[in-house]
Design a protein around this motif. Structure first.
Motif, PDB file in Angstrom:
ATOM      1  N   SER A   8      -1.355   3.986  -5.106  1.00  0.00           N
ATOM      2  CA  SER A   8      -0.011   3.733  -5.233  1.00  0.00           C
ATOM      3  C   SER A   8       0.159   3.739  -6.895  1.00  0.00           C
ATOM      4  N   PRO A   9       1.149   4.131  -7.295  1.00  0.00           N
ATOM      5  CA  PRO A   9       1.754   4.106  -8.634  1.00  0.00           C
ATOM      6  C   PRO A   9       2.065   2.455  -8.827  1.00  0.00           C
ATOM      7  N   ASN A  10       2.368   1.679  -7.887  1.00  0.00           N
ATOM      8  CA  ASN A  10       2.742   0.402  -8.269  1.00  0.00           C
ATOM      9  C   ASN A  10       1.778  -0.643  -8.777  1.00  0.00           C
ATOM     10  N   CYS A  11       0.575  -0.157  -9.191  1.00  0.00           N
ATOM     11  CA  CYS A  11      -0.514  -0.981  -9.635  1.00  0.00           C
ATOM     12  C   CYS A  11      -0.556  -0.715 -11.044  1.00  0.00           C
ATOM     13  N   LEU A  12      -0.579  -1.705 -11.984  1.00  0.00           N
ATOM     14  CA  LEU A  12      -1.163  -1.570 -13.421  1.00  0.00           C
ATOM     15  C   LEU A  12      -2.291  -2.522 -13.648  1.00  0.00           C
ATOM     16  N   VAL A  13      -3.086  -1.871 -14.110  1.00  0.00           N
ATOM     17  CA  VAL A  13      -4.554  -2.282 -14.546  1.00  0.00           C
ATOM     18  C   VAL A  13      -4.752  -2.813 -16.105  1.00  0.00           C
TER      19      VAL A  13
ATOM     20  N   LYS B 206       0.774  -1.157  -0.038  1.00  0.00           N
ATOM     21  CA  LYS B 206       0.043   0.017  -0.101  1.00  0.00           C
ATOM     22  C   LYS B 206       0.977   1.317   0.001  1.00  0.00           C
ATOM     23  N   LEU B 207       1.926   1.073   0.559  1.00  0.00           N
ATOM     24  CA  LEU B 207       3.150   2.320   0.550  1.00  0.00           C
ATOM     25  C   LEU B 207       3.886   2.385  -0.674  1.00  0.00           C
ATOM     26  N   GLY B 208       3.670   1.457  -1.595  1.00  0.00           N
ATOM     27  CA  GLY B 208       4.485   1.822  -2.742  1.00  0.00           C
ATOM     28  C   GLY B 208       5.730   0.506  -2.954  1.00  0.00           C
ATOM     29  N   GLN B 209       6.054  -0.318  -2.202  1.00  0.00           N
ATOM     30  CA  GLN B 209       6.809  -1.218  -2.109  1.00  0.00           C
ATOM     31  C   GLN B 209       6.432  -2.462  -2.951  1.00  0.00           C
ATOM     32  N   GLY B 210       7.340  -3.150  -4.036  1.00  0.00           N
ATOM     33  CA  GLY B 210       6.913  -4.112  -4.885  1.00  0.00           C
ATOM     34  C   GLY B 210       5.786  -3.585  -5.891  1.00  0.00           C
ATOM     35  N   LYS B 211       5.419  -4.632  -6.768  1.00  0.00           N
ATOM     36  CA  LYS B 211       4.321  -4.157  -7.775  1.00  0.00           C
ATOM     37  C   LYS B 211       3.227  -5.043  -7.708  1.00  0.00           C
ATOM     38  N   VAL B 212       2.196  -4.648  -8.167  1.00  0.00           N
ATOM     39  CA  VAL B 212       0.712  -5.286  -8.092  1.00  0.00           C
ATOM     40  C   VAL B 212       0.179  -5.127  -9.573  1.00  0.00           C
ATOM     41  N   VAL B 213      -0.120  -6.253 -10.160  1.00  0.00           N
ATOM     42  CA  VAL B 213      -0.809  -6.302 -11.552  1.00  0.00           C
ATOM     43  C   VAL B 213      -2.045  -6.934 -11.366  1.00  0.00           C
ATOM     44  N   THR B 214      -3.070  -6.269 -12.170  1.00  0.00           N
ATOM     45  CA  THR B 214      -4.635  -6.843 -12.243  1.00  0.00           C
ATOM     46  C   THR B 214      -5.143  -6.895 -13.489  1.00  0.00           C
ATOM     47  N   ILE B 215      -6.160  -7.608 -13.675  1.00  0.00           N
ATOM     48  CA  ILE B 215      -6.667  -7.512 -15.018  1.00  0.00           C
ATOM     49  C   ILE B 215      -8.182  -7.329 -14.770  1.00  0.00           C
ATOM     50  N   THR B 216      -9.074  -6.732 -15.348  1.00  0.00           N
ATOM     51  CA  THR B 216     -10.454  -6.578 -15.314  1.00  0.00           C
ATOM     52  C   THR B 216     -11.226  -7.269 -16.429  1.00  0.00           C
ATOM     53  N   ARG B 217     -12.414  -7.797 -16.147  1.00  0.00           N
ATOM     54  CA  ARG B 217     -13.281  -8.528 -17.133  1.00  0.00           C
ATOM     55  C   ARG B 217     -14.750  -8.165 -17.029  1.00  0.00           C
TER      56      ARG B 217
END
Length: 291
Positions: free
Chosen positions: A181-186, A114-125
């Motif tokens: 956080s900018p660490n997430c790509l949707v 939540k504080l920006g450490q690491g990266k998160v990727v997701t996909i929506t359908r």
């Protein structure tokens, strides 16, 4: 934590874990509370990648794409290690760069992420396709938490007691929208399918991995649905974790992967009711969704 079983007037049976008002899959580890506490305080490494996706929105598809890009290998990497379904040490002991998965709402993710450490990727359908795919998967398995008709399952899916995403798909999407956080790509399921190479390039840039265009094109070819389904069926070893609800310990992940299959399952009345609730929820929750 309460184990809740609901039997409706049509004898559809739904079982889940309830913790602090949220619904969780009954396969979630332990009493939920302890696992959530461990997840919240998990040490996140700079090169960690979490694939956090609402069930049946393309989790394994996205996970294997990420693994290929991070490892530089075109081999099929199977099923993620899940934060909510696996022993805590399963992720702690993974070598870097770690890639792991979750279906939980974003509010339950590690504090460091939540504080920006690491990266998160997701996909929506499209949620109509989601619910159809999910119903078929649950019907093909043992007791994962629901036994009954599609009509009954649709009612559960549209309620906050839907364990698939700790509440409705709308609530899950609201959490995603509030993730600042900018660490997430949707990514979009439909766009990923139609413009695979462009999305692979976007994902590679986000993950900060440097590959030749020829490798990115090979990744795009190797994650086409029929290829990845075949790889899953041929190379995924049995997993003791799921033997009690599957025939051979392999989760029935891939079915058709088609857009618009909801039209083969929804009645006109069901579709109209779904659309009505969809429009109400999007407005109520202030969701910015373009399907």
């Amino acid at each position: 934590m309460d184990l809740v079983t609901i039997v409706d007037e049509q004898n559809n049976t739904y079982t889940f874990k309830r913790y602090q008002g949220y619904a969780f899959n009954k396969e979630a580890i332990g009493n939920v509370r302890d696992q959530l506490e461990k997840i919240a305080h998990r040490e996140i490494r700079k090169d960690d990648v979490l694939v956090c996706v609402f069930p049946k929105a393309g989790t394994h598809w996205l996970y294997n794409t990420v693994r290929m890009l991070k490892s530089g290998s075109l081999k099929y990497h199977g099923t993620p290690t899940w934060m909510e379904f696996e022993d805590f040490n399963a992720i702690e002991n993974m070598p870097s760069p770690r890639v792991f998965g979750s279906h939980m709402r974003f509010r339950f993710l590690p504090e460091q992420m939540k504080l920006g450490q690491g990266k998160v990727v997701t996909i929506t359908r499209n949620p109509k396709d989601l619910v159809v795919s999910m119903y078929h998967m649950m019907s093909a398995m043992g007791d994962l938490g629901y036994k009954g008709t599609f009509e009954g399952f649709l009612r559960i899916f549209l309620s906050e007691e839907c364990f698939m995403g700790n509440g409705t798909w709308f609530s899950w999407m609201k959490d995603l929208q509030e993730w600042k956080s900018p660490n997430c790509l949707v990514l979009s399921y439909q766009d990923f399918k139609q413009n695979t190479f462009e999305n692979v390039k976007k994902l590679a840039t986000f993950l900060e991995v440097d590959h030749e265009e020829s490798f990115l094109r090979s990744v795009s070819e190797n994650i086409q649905f029929n290829k990845i389904k075949e790889s899953h069926n041929l190379s995924t070893p049995p997993n003791d974790r799921w033997k009690h609800i599957t025939e051979d310990g392999r989760l029935p992940i891939y079915r058709k992967g088609q857009d618009g299959e909801w039209k083969t399952m929804f009645t006109v009345a069901q579709s109209e009711q779904f659309d009505k609730i969809y429009n109400e929820k999007v407005k109520e929750l202030g969701l910015k969704i373009n399907l």
